[in-house]
Design a protein around this motif. Sequence first.
Motif, short mmCIF file in Angstrom:
data_model
loop_
_atom_site.label_atom_id
_atom_site.label_comp_id
_atom_site.label_asym_id
_atom_site.label_seq_id
_atom_site.Cartn_x
_atom_site.Cartn_y
_atom_site.Cartn_z
N ALA A 7 0.84 -1.20 0.00
CA ALA A 7 0.00 0.00 0.00
C ALA A 7 0.88 1.26 0.00
O ALA A 7 0.60 2.21 -0.73
CB ALA A 7 -0.93 0.01 1.21
N LEU A 155 -6.70 4.17 0.67
CA LEU A 155 -6.00 3.04 0.03
C LEU A 155 -6.07 1.78 0.87
O LEU A 155 -6.27 0.69 0.35
CB LEU A 155 -4.53 3.40 -0.20
N LEU A 156 -5.90 1.93 2.17
CA LEU A 156 -5.96 0.77 3.05
C LEU A 156 -7.35 0.14 3.04
O LEU A 156 -7.49 -1.07 3.05
CB LEU A 156 -5.56 1.14 4.48
N GLY A 159 -7.93 -1.59 -0.38
CA GLY A 159 -7.14 -2.82 -0.47
C GLY A 159 -7.49 -3.84 0.59
O GLY A 159 -6.85 -4.87 0.70
#
Length: 173
Positions: A7, A155-156, A159
């Motif tokens: 990430a 993003l975390l 994902g």
Amino acid sequence: MQDVERALQSFHSIKIRNIMPPITSMPVVTSDSPILNVLKLLRTRHHVWVVEDRESMRLVGAIRYLDIVDVFLPLDAHKFKLGMTSRTMRSILGGAEKAEDVVERNVLTIDEDATVLDALTKMRRYKSQVLAVVQDDRLVGEISLRIVIDEFLRLLRVGEVKWTQHGSSSRSE
């Protein structure tokens, strides 16, 4: 931990233009804006960008929240040093009336094609939390530490990585 590392690698390569907010949502005033308009914006913002005019959007500088202290201080509260009288002119009592009278002209800028890693490196080097994004001396956006944090957290989530306090990661269930 590999998920977080992946990430971060993706995060570092993101172009600034892809995460900066629209210019219409940014605190922007023109050089000839009255100081009162600047103060109204600074009640809820940490900075205001100053541009020459709305058509050209040529960046003049920024007025930061803490810069306003000079605006309110009486003239005798300013320390006089040879060549440093410009600070007194930033005071309302020293004649400051418009944004151009109190603007800090030396602001940190970055190109919209720069990456998040470029922005973070510059922020750390100059101990700044916000950078003006410019193209040909025109203000086109901003990148701040808050924006960078928001993007990393996004993003975390996308994902499906859950980051624990100890820095390890695991897949969300």
